[in-house]
Scaffold this active site. Structure first.
Site, mmCIF file in Angstrom:
data_model
loop_
_atom_site.group_PDB
_atom_site.id
_atom_site.type_symbol
_atom_site.label_atom_id
_atom_site.label_comp_id
_atom_site.label_asym_id
_atom_site.label_seq_id
_atom_site.Cartn_x
_atom_site.Cartn_y
_atom_site.Cartn_z
ATOM 1 N N HIS A 23 -20.773 -16.291 -3.445
ATOM 2 C CA HIS A 23 -21.934 -16.830 -2.477
ATOM 3 C C HIS A 23 -22.331 -16.018 -1.425
ATOM 4 O O HIS A 23 -23.434 -16.343 -0.877
ATOM 5 C CB HIS A 23 -21.088 -18.378 -2.015
ATOM 6 N N HIS A 55 -13.745 -22.979 -7.292
ATOM 7 C CA HIS A 55 -14.872 -22.309 -7.829
ATOM 8 C C HIS A 55 -14.914 -20.927 -7.394
ATOM 9 O O HIS A 55 -15.737 -20.089 -7.570
ATOM 10 C CB HIS A 55 -15.927 -22.851 -7.371
ATOM 11 N N HIS A 56 -13.881 -20.394 -6.411
ATOM 12 C CA HIS A 56 -13.793 -19.136 -6.144
ATOM 13 C C HIS A 56 -14.898 -18.605 -5.274
ATOM 14 O O HIS A 56 -15.257 -17.508 -5.393
ATOM 15 C CB HIS A 56 -13.246 -18.056 -7.178
ATOM 16 N N CYS A 57 -15.788 -19.409 -4.588
ATOM 17 C CA CYS A 57 -16.938 -19.019 -4.056
ATOM 18 C C CYS A 57 -18.032 -18.409 -4.987
ATOM 19 O O CYS A 57 -18.761 -17.691 -4.697
ATOM 20 C CB CYS A 57 -16.794 -18.068 -3.050
ATOM 21 N N ALA A 58 -17.856 -18.892 -6.281
ATOM 22 C CA ALA A 58 -18.809 -18.308 -7.321
ATOM 23 C C ALA A 58 -19.256 -19.527 -8.129
ATOM 24 O O ALA A 58 -19.064 -19.543 -9.385
ATOM 25 C CB ALA A 58 -18.052 -17.350 -8.134
#
Ligand code: PMP
Length: 435
Positions: A148, A386-389
């Site tokens: 992100h 979501h692992h910032c993705a």
């Protein structure tokens, strides 16, 4: 075992990870584990099995001690101080900048701007370079696997300038769609902002070739190196990139410190993005003039102890040797991948050839968050979500993954504990039985 063999073979062909014939992964881990004091602590009355290294790595004693020694023996504010201690602290901080310069092989230390980390480094480029250089209709090309922090900063800048953000699509293995990056580069592309190594998939992008293609199309290139620098040597001059961002805390260094590399002529032409002390040449109520880079981009008192700690972290990882670290992690990833594929109902997300030590997966019938919680009860720390993705999760049509990510101090015992805990979760949920 026989029923499993074709599945393993197919998966190996799909995902030829690791260093064939690499040294046993345990050897390096055994040598370095004692350097990391936190690894001796028990969690939930179990041995800590820390597999969340893509979120942050642990810190060796050398880094902890460097920060502690700074506060005990060298603490003062830097720059402009006439007293000895201030000059001493300045030398340490500027020495740390030179250490980062050598680490990335930048041409000069003025090309290194200290930031809080990757996120702030990318924001700096977005708010300074982006606002000064982007016009309506210009394009910023990112990939479908960005964190992100390499998507979100561009969005308000696009809104303000009229530029457009485009993303290169991904294959089912989690690689860039072949030819898509080149096809999407056009006369309107002003910047390619690309992740070196994906934190959600482990994919290593061919950044050198991408930089060459982007430059040929007249675009600048920013590389997000957050997941790359701890696992492979990076040479910004050999890569030829315009900007390279990384965080110290993913490199065995402290949190709150990282750096942006930017080519000097770009930095020299960029306006400041934050105002305050240390970044000016003159100030009056009518207006101010700016210091030269890198000071122009470092408003306010910086994280001086963090800089000193980052230098110690760089010394630590380069002392071990990045090729050795990479070989260790690849061998361990291969071990983990084979073990994971023996678990019925486990699906790997991200199977690109040559990927780094990130194992993202789903286990049928168990939500990644539930899995993370059950594993935690066994002392196994992974990340779930979501692992910032988020766009990666959307691409694969999943809410998130469970992610185990490796570092130098991990070994086969950690992987065995992970797999045993996953099988335990399956027993708890009544899933995972072979048909
Ligand atoms: N990019 C990638 C690929 C990352 O993995 C991360 C953090 N894990 C970031 C950017 C952001 O780094 P930071 O939070 O340290 O600024």
């Amino acid at each position: 075992m026989n029923a499993l063999a074709p599945r393993l073979d197919a998966a190996r062909a799909e995902a030829p990870v690791g260093t064939p014939g690499g040294a046993p992964a345990v050897s390096l881990a055994a040598q370095v584990a004692a350097d990391f004091p936190i690894l001796t602590r028990r969690v939930r009355d179990k041995r800590l099995v820390y597999l969340d290294n893509a979120a942050t790595t642990h810190k060796p004693e050398a880094v902890i001690e460097a920060e502690r020694a700074f506060y005990r023996e060298s603490n003062a504010n830097i720059h402009r101080g006439v007293h000895w201690l201030s000059q001493h602290a300045t030398d340490l901080y500027e020495g740390a900048r030179e250490r980062v310069q050598r680490f990335l092989n930048a041409a000069r230390s003025e090309e290194i701007v200290f930031t809080r980390g990757t996120t702030e480094a990318i924001n700096l480029v977005a708010w300074s370079w982006g606002r000064a250089n982007l016009k309506p209709g210009d394009e910023i090309l990112v990939t479908g696997m960005e964190h992100h922090s390499n998507i979100v900063p561009w969005q308000p800048v696009c809104e303000q300038t009229g530029a457009v953000l485009k993303a290169v699509p991904l294959t089912d293995r989690g690689e860039l769609e072949p030819g898509a990056f080149e096809a999407m580069l056009g006369p309107r592309t002003r910047l390619a902002a690309i992740v070196h190594v994906s934190n959600a998939l482990g994919t290593v992008n061919p950044v050198a070739a991408m930089i060459e293609r982007a430059h040929a199309a007249g675009a600048r290139v920013l590389v997000d190196g957050a997941q790359a620098v701890a696992h492979q040597a990076v040479d910004v001059q050999a890569l030829g990139c315009d900007f390279y961002a990384f965080s110290g805390h993913e490199l065995c260094g402290p949190t709150g410190i990282g750096a942006l590399y930017a080519r000097h002529e770009l930095l020299a032409a960029m306006p400041p993005w934050q105002g305050g002390g240390d970044m000016i040449r003159t100030v009056s109520f009518e207006g101010s003039t700016w210091a030269d880079p890198p000071a122009r981009f470092e408003a306010g008192t910086p994280n001086i102890a963090g800089g000193v700690g980052l230098a110690a972290a760089i010394d630590y990882v380069t002392g071990i040797g990045l090729p050795r670290i990479a070989a260790h992690e690849h061998a361990l990833l291969e071990y983990a991948t084979e073990a994971a594929l023996r678990i019925p109902g486990l699906r790997l997300i991200g199977t690109a050839p040559g990927k780094t030590g990130i194992l993202s997966f789903m286990v049928e019938g168990i939500h990644p968050h539930d899995l993370g919680t059950i594993l935690d009860a066994e002392g196994v720390a992974i990340r779930a979500g979501h692992h910032c993705a988020m766009p990666v999760m959307t691409r694969f049509g999943i809410p998130g993954t469970a992610r185990a990510s490796l570092a130098i101090y991990n070994d086969e015992r950690d992987i065995d504990a992970l797999m045993a805990a996953i099988r335990g979760a399956q027993r708890m949920f009544g899933t995972g039985a072979r048909p």
